[in-house]
Structures are given as structure tokens and as C-alpha cells.
Design an enzyme around this catalytic site. Sequence first.
Site, PDB file in Angstrom:
ATOM      1  CG  HIS A  62      -0.278   0.014   2.535  1.00  0.00           C
ATOM      2  ND1 HIS A  62      -0.307  -1.046   3.417  1.00  0.00           N
ATOM      3  CD2 HIS A  62       0.440   0.978   3.146  1.00  0.00           C
ATOM      4  CE1 HIS A  62       0.374  -0.737   4.499  1.00  0.00           C
ATOM      5  NE2 HIS A  62       0.835   0.483   4.367  1.00  0.00           N
TER       6      HIS A  62
HETATM    7  P1  TYD Z   1      -1.551  -2.687   7.794  1.00  0.00           P
HETATM    8  O1  TYD Z   1      -0.964  -1.322   7.931  1.00  0.00           O
HETATM    9  O2  TYD Z   1      -2.391  -2.985   6.613  1.00  0.00           O
HETATM   10  O3  TYD Z   1      -0.380  -3.782   7.889  1.00  0.00           O
HETATM   11  P2  TYD Z   1       0.869  -4.064   6.905  1.00  0.00           P
HETATM   12  O4  TYD Z   1       1.142  -2.857   6.117  1.00  0.00           O
HETATM   13  O5  TYD Z   1       2.000  -4.406   7.818  1.00  0.00           O
HETATM   14  O6  TYD Z   1       0.535  -5.246   6.073  1.00  0.00           O
HETATM   15  O7  TYD Z   1      -2.344  -2.993   9.127  1.00  0.00           O
HETATM   16  C1  TYD Z   1      -3.031  -4.203   9.333  1.00  0.00           C
HETATM   17  C2  TYD Z   1      -4.256  -3.921  10.167  1.00  0.00           C
HETATM   18  O8  TYD Z   1      -3.877  -3.536  11.503  1.00  0.00           O
HETATM   19  C3  TYD Z   1      -5.093  -2.776   9.632  1.00  0.00           C
HETATM   20  O9  TYD Z   1      -6.086  -3.240   8.772  1.00  0.00           O
HETATM   21  C4  TYD Z   1      -5.671  -2.146  10.893  1.00  0.00           C
HETATM   22  C5  TYD Z   1      -4.696  -2.493  11.973  1.00  0.00           C
HETATM   23  N1  TYD Z   1      -3.853  -1.364  12.419  1.00  0.00           N
HETATM   24  C6  TYD Z   1      -4.284  -0.568  13.449  1.00  0.00           C
HETATM   25  O10 TYD Z   1      -5.397  -0.725  13.978  1.00  0.00           O
HETATM   26  N2  TYD Z   1      -3.460   0.421  13.912  1.00  0.00           N
HETATM   27  C7  TYD Z   1      -2.235   0.641  13.388  1.00  0.00           C
HETATM   28  O11 TYD Z   1      -1.492   1.544  13.853  1.00  0.00           O
HETATM   29  C8  TYD Z   1      -1.806  -0.176  12.283  1.00  0.00           C
HETATM   30  C9  TYD Z   1      -0.467   0.031  11.636  1.00  0.00           C
HETATM   31  C10 TYD Z   1      -2.642  -1.171  11.834  1.00  0.00           C
END
Ligand code: TYD
Length: 138
Positions: A54
Site C-alpha cells: 500500500h
Molecule cells: P496494515 O498497515 O495494513 O499492515 P501491513 O502494512 O504491515 O501489512 O495494518 C493491518 C491492520 O492492523 C489494519 O487493517 C488495521 C490495523 N492497524 C491498526 O489498527 N493500527 C495501526 O497503527 C496499524 C499500523 C494497523
Amino acid sequence: MNVKNCHIITLPVFPDGDDGKLTFAEGLRTIPFEIKRVYYIYDLEKPDAIRGKHAHKKLEQAIFCVNGSYTIGLDDGHNKEELFIDKPNKGVYLGTGLWHTMTNFSKDCVLLVMASDYYYESDYIRDYDQFLKFINSK
Ligand code: TYD
């Protein structure tokens, strides 16, 4: 680096012989924004685990691998680059509008991320075509 809106951050290391090493990060100093949130990613047991995939509209982040190793793929919509990171003091600044993907995690990998703002799903661009549209609309 050919990719825009990102750069390597090298944090200071204070070695203390057999008593270990100390590294520190400071907002608006080595980290180029005020740190409002910290999160970490761990238990990356699956060999083909993928994180990220993303970009962010406004959020700035700095990502460190405080244990183990991984590969980060960076894409500004024009240029792409992959970096293998295996040092706790070597991080990557992720600016806005930067598609990033994390792979190739060692089993003991722990990623520590510092962010400029709270979590807002509305700041995410999770679709690659939408990302390209976002880049080209600027
Ligand atoms: P995401 O940023 O999509 O993870 P990555 O980039 O590592 O694959 O985050 C995964 C999920 O975690 C997201 O859908 C919601 C939750 N989340 C939070 O609630 N707070 C946060 O600070 C982060 C980073 C994620």
C-alpha cells in the site's frame, strides 16, 4: 536512491563490548517528523509472508528491523528499488505516495515502525491502480 520520497536512515550505535549495543531514534532529528505512533510487526513464521502493499496519502513513516532481516520493495510510481535490511540501526524513511512491500522475512524478524500520525484507514491507498492515479494527479 532512484526512488523518490524515501531514503535510508542510519541511526547512531553505541557499542558496549559484551554488554551489547545501544541505538536510538529521535523525532525531528534522525527521524524527519514528529513521532505520533509506534507499531511493530513480528511472528513472521510463514516463509512467503507479505506485508505492506500500500501507499499513504499523508502519513510519513520510518521502518526499522530491530531483529533479523527482511527485504523492502519501494515504488514511487516511476522507479522501483529493493533493499535488503539486516541491521537494527539501518532504517528506511517512507514518505507520502510511496508504494511499499515487505517480504523475505527471517523467522526472527521484528519490524519497528514510527509514524507521523495515528492510524486512519482513509489515509491508505491499497489498490495499485489507484496509487498510480494518485501519483499522476499530483
Ligand atoms: P496494515 O498497515 O495494513 O499492515 P501491513 O502494512 O504491515 O501489512 O495494518 C493491518 C491492520 O492492523 C489494519 O487493517 C488495521 C490495523 N492497524 C491498526 O489498527 N493500527 C495501526 O497503527 C496499524 C499500523 C494497523
